[in-house]
Every structure is written in structure tokens, then in C-alpha cells.
Design a protein around this motif. Structure first.
Motif, mmCIF file in Angstrom:
data_model
loop_
_atom_site.group_PDB
_atom_site.id
_atom_site.type_symbol
_atom_site.label_atom_id
_atom_site.label_comp_id
_atom_site.label_asym_id
_atom_site.label_seq_id
_atom_site.Cartn_x
_atom_site.Cartn_y
_atom_site.Cartn_z
ATOM 1 N N THR A 91 15.291 43.298 58.922
ATOM 2 C CA THR A 91 15.247 43.598 57.482
ATOM 3 C C THR A 91 15.401 42.309 56.675
ATOM 4 N N PRO A 92 14.795 42.260 55.491
ATOM 5 C CA PRO A 92 15.106 41.159 54.579
ATOM 6 C C PRO A 92 16.259 41.573 53.658
ATOM 7 N N LEU A 93 16.950 40.608 53.090
ATOM 8 C CA LEU A 93 17.941 40.926 52.047
ATOM 9 C C LEU A 93 17.180 41.079 50.737
ATOM 10 N N TRP A 94 17.319 42.217 50.144
ATOM 11 C CA TRP A 94 16.665 42.498 48.857
ATOM 12 C C TRP A 94 17.735 42.890 47.848
ATOM 13 N N ASN A 95 17.829 42.124 46.797
ATOM 14 C CA ASN A 95 18.763 42.469 45.714
ATOM 15 C C ASN A 95 20.132 42.860 46.269
ATOM 16 N N LEU A 96 20.606 42.013 47.136
ATOM 17 C CA LEU A 96 21.943 42.090 47.732
ATOM 18 C C LEU A 96 22.110 43.165 48.813
ATOM 19 N N GLY A 97 21.062 43.937 49.053
ATOM 20 C CA GLY A 97 21.165 44.971 50.088
ATOM 21 C C GLY A 97 19.906 44.986 50.935
ATOM 22 N N GLY A 116 18.600 31.081 53.387
ATOM 23 C CA GLY A 116 18.447 29.883 52.559
ATOM 24 C C GLY A 116 17.036 29.317 52.522
ATOM 25 N N MET A 117 16.089 30.027 53.105
ATOM 26 C CA MET A 117 14.740 29.439 53.198
ATOM 27 C C MET A 117 13.999 29.401 51.870
ATOM 28 N N ASP A 118 14.344 30.299 50.952
ATOM 29 C CA ASP A 118 13.698 30.247 49.619
ATOM 30 C C ASP A 118 14.360 29.177 48.748
ATOM 31 N N HIS A 119 15.657 29.066 48.894
ATOM 32 C CA HIS A 119 16.383 28.119 48.043
ATOM 33 C C HIS A 119 16.260 26.681 48.551
ATOM 34 N N LYS A 144 2.675 37.624 60.414
ATOM 35 C CA LYS A 144 2.647 36.259 59.871
ATOM 36 C C LYS A 144 3.163 36.177 58.419
ATOM 37 N N LEU A 145 3.206 37.302 57.739
ATOM 38 C CA LEU A 145 3.720 37.291 56.360
ATOM 39 C C LEU A 145 5.242 37.352 56.302
ATOM 40 N N SER A 146 5.859 37.756 57.395
ATOM 41 C CA SER A 146 7.304 38.008 57.371
ATOM 42 C C SER A 146 8.055 37.086 58.321
ATOM 43 N N LYS A 147 8.985 36.359 57.751
ATOM 44 C CA LYS A 147 9.791 35.455 58.583
ATOM 45 C C LYS A 147 10.646 36.273 59.552
ATOM 46 N N GLY A 148 11.203 37.361 59.050
ATOM 47 C CA GLY A 148 12.049 38.194 59.895
ATOM 48 C C GLY A 148 11.267 38.755 61.081
ATOM 49 N N MET A 149 10.075 39.220 60.809
ATOM 50 C CA MET A 149 9.283 39.806 61.898
ATOM 51 C C MET A 149 8.839 38.732 62.897
ATOM 52 N N GLN A 150 8.654 37.506 62.413
ATOM 53 C CA GLN A 150 8.331 36.416 63.364
ATOM 54 C C GLN A 150 9.504 36.188 64.317
ATOM 55 N N GLN A 178 18.229 39.481 60.143
ATOM 56 C CA GLN A 178 18.142 39.572 58.685
ATOM 57 C C GLN A 178 17.727 38.228 58.082
ATOM 58 N N THR A 179 16.755 38.275 57.184
ATOM 59 C CA THR A 179 16.331 37.069 56.467
ATOM 60 C C THR A 179 16.870 37.129 55.040
ATOM 61 N N ARG A 180 17.236 35.962 54.527
ATOM 62 C CA ARG A 180 17.786 35.894 53.164
ATOM 63 C C ARG A 180 17.228 34.656 52.478
ATOM 64 N N GLY A 181 16.890 34.806 51.201
ATOM 65 C CA GLY A 181 16.392 33.650 50.461
ATOM 66 C C GLY A 181 17.481 32.631 50.175
ATOM 67 N N GLY A 182 18.695 33.109 49.950
ATOM 68 C CA GLY A 182 19.814 32.227 49.625
ATOM 69 C C GLY A 182 20.844 32.208 50.744
ATOM 70 N N ILE A 183 21.975 31.600 50.426
ATOM 71 C CA ILE A 183 23.046 31.454 51.430
ATOM 72 C C ILE A 183 24.166 32.456 51.128
ATOM 73 N N TYR A 184 24.483 33.243 52.111
ATOM 74 C CA TYR A 184 25.547 34.248 51.961
ATOM 75 C C TYR A 184 26.591 34.162 53.062
ATOM 76 N N SER A 185 26.327 33.377 54.089
ATOM 77 C CA SER A 185 27.285 33.364 55.201
ATOM 78 C C SER A 185 28.546 32.583 54.836
ATOM 79 N N PRO A 225 7.831 46.035 53.778
ATOM 80 C CA PRO A 225 6.457 46.512 53.537
ATOM 81 C C PRO A 225 5.395 45.555 54.064
ATOM 82 N N LYS A 226 5.778 44.328 54.370
ATOM 83 C CA LYS A 226 4.782 43.369 54.880
ATOM 84 C C LYS A 226 4.173 43.938 56.163
ATOM 85 N N ASN A 227 2.845 43.966 56.178
ATOM 86 C CA ASN A 227 2.215 44.693 57.292
ATOM 87 C C ASN A 227 1.634 43.789 58.367
#
Ligand SMILES: Cc1cc2nc3c(=O)[nH]c(=O)nc-3n(C[C@H](O)[C@H](O)[C@H](O)COP(=O)(O)O)c2cc1C
Length: 220
Positions: free
Chosen positions: A102-108, A187-190, A16-22, A147-154, A11-13
Motif C-alpha cells: 500500500t502507499p501512504l495516502w493522506n496519513l493513512g 521520503g522518495m517524493d521529498h 512500473k507505475l508503482s514503487k511499492g509494487m516494484q 508501504q511507500t511514503r512520499g515523506g519521512i515518518y519513521s 489504483p495504479k494498474n
């Protein structure tokens, strides 16, 4: 003219607000350097009126598939919604290169991505059922998922819990896409101190992936 479909489910429009879109912009910039004639079409899913599978669409499907109705015998609402869905799928099919951000949101992935993909899964248009199982019809296509993720999943304890990229990659594979790649910035949020480094690495990977995608044109 070949076309690259740039699909963002966020939804970030502003970029500059979205890491993924950058990261996505780096991809596009690099791609355009090599393939300046490829048309880039941007689909920001939150700005589009994506049909949802509702009762009208379920009835339309059932009436046409099992109940012997013709399209003319559908209700106005059923026909309008079905046509809209098919029109969106046709526009999707019409591209050569695909970039999803896309960002990872609530695991999806954000739910709008699933709603969107529900419009693209159309039997005999994008896949067919054979005796040996379903077969994708969208072959010879390349897709990148950023895909951007706040935590580490890889790797580590959360690796089994990532279902955003896993869904999209498998969905595209099902539809016949034969070249898929995912660029992950995680991992950028964590670990905020490491964010600049993580972003720089992802942008580098995006630039490389763009070069790779651009230098092997698809032949449809
Ligand atoms: C509603 C919501 C749910 C989220 N869920 C997860 C999650 O399950 N796992 C995770 O690692 N990060 C999660 N995040 C964090 C985002 O994936 C992360 O901030 C990402 O960098 C956002 O990318 P963007 O700047 O392109 O929007 C969530 C963020 C939001 C807003």
C-alpha cells in the motif's frame, strides 16, 4: 497446496507505475525461488468488487445478531451482500502467507484497504469475544506490509502522523496474526535524488524478508 495472498491497494494498474509494487515483485520473485510450490494469488483490490458496509449489511448483522432472525428471513439484498462478504472472508482465511502493498495516502492507507478489512472482521469467523476481551482466530500466519511514503515518518516530527501501517499492523494483530513485518520505502517524493538508493534498500529488505518468510513454512 499452501497459498500466498498478494494484496495490492493502489489504483495504479501496472507495476512500473508503482514503487511499492516494484518492491512487491522483488519479494515474490525471491519467495518463489525458495517455495516454488506455494500458489501465489494476486488480489488487486481496485479490480475487485469489495462489498461496502451499507444499510443492507447493517440490517443483516443486526437481524441475525440481536433480533432473532434466521438467514432465510433476510431480504434478498441483505442475504446476497452478507454471503458475498463471508465468501471474501473465507477466501482470505484460506491463505497461509500474506503480503500487503500500500502507499501512504493522506496519513493513512487508501480507503479501499479499510473497506476490504471491514469484510474480514467477522465475529466467530476471524475473531471472538472472550471474558478477557477480543481474541483473534487467524493464528499462525505471517504477513508482510510493504508501504511507500512520499515523506519521512519513521522518525522526526511526522512520526506520530502515520496511520496506514499502524492501522494494518494492529488490525492483523487483532485478528491473531503472530508474525508481522513492515518494509518501508519513504521520503522518495521529498528527496527525489535519494529515491534510487531508497528503492534499492527497500528491495534488499524485501528479498531478505521473502527468504525469511519462505524458509519457515506455516503449519495450520
Ligand atoms: C492521494 C495521495 C496522497 C498522499 N499522501 C501522502 C501522505 O500523507 N504522506 C506521504 O508521505 N506521502 C503521501 N503521498 C505520496 C505517496 O505515498 C508516495 O508517492 C508513494 O511513493 C506512492 O507509492 P506508489 O508509487 O507505490 O504508488 C500521497 C500520494 C497520493 C497520490
Amino acid at each position: 497446496m499452501a497459498k500466498l495472498l498478494y494484496i495490492t491497494a493502489n489504483p495504479k494498474n501496472t507495476v512500473k507505475l508503482s514503487k511499492g509494487m516494484q518492491i512487491g515483485e522483488v519479494f515474490l520473485e525471491e519467495f518463489q525461488k525458495i517455495q516454488p510450490d506455494v500458489e501465489i494469488e494476486r488480489w488487486h483490490l481496485y479490480d475487485m468488487d469489495i462489498p461496502e458496509i451499507d444499510m443492507d449489511l447493517l440490517y443483516a448483522r443486526a437481524k441475525l445478531s440481536f433480533m432473532g432472525y434466521t438467514k432465510d428471513q433476510l431480504t434478498e439484498a441483505e442475504r446476497t451482500k452478507l454471503e458475498k462478504m463471508h465468501a471474501l472472508a473465507d477466501r482470505f482465511i484460506d491463505a497461509d502467507y500474506y503480503v500487503f502493498v500500500t502507499p501512504l495516502w493522506n496519513l493513512g492507507a487508501p480507503a479501499i484497504l479499510k473497506s476490504f478489512m471491514d469484510n474480514v472482521f467477522i465475529a466467530e469467523k476471524t475473531f471472538t469475544n472472550t471474558e478477557s476481551g477480543p481474541k483473534g482466530l487467524l493464528t499462525n500466519r505471517k504477513a508482510i506490509h510493504i508501504q511507500t511514503r512520499g515523506g519521512i515518518y519513521s522518525n522526526g516530527p511526522m512520526s506520530e502522523y502515520e496511520m496506514g501501517d499502524r492501522y494494518l499492523s494492529k488490525a492483523l494483530e487483532f485478528l491473531g496474526f503472530d508474525q508481522l513485518e513492515t518494509i518501508v520505502a519513504e521520503g522518495m517524493d521529498h528527496f527525489p535524488k535519494q529515491a534510487p538508493e531508497i528503492m534499492a534498500k527497500a528491495k534488499e529488505q524485501a528479498a531478505e524478508a521473502a527468504k525469511e518468510m519462505a524458509k519457515t513454512p506455516v503449519t495450520l
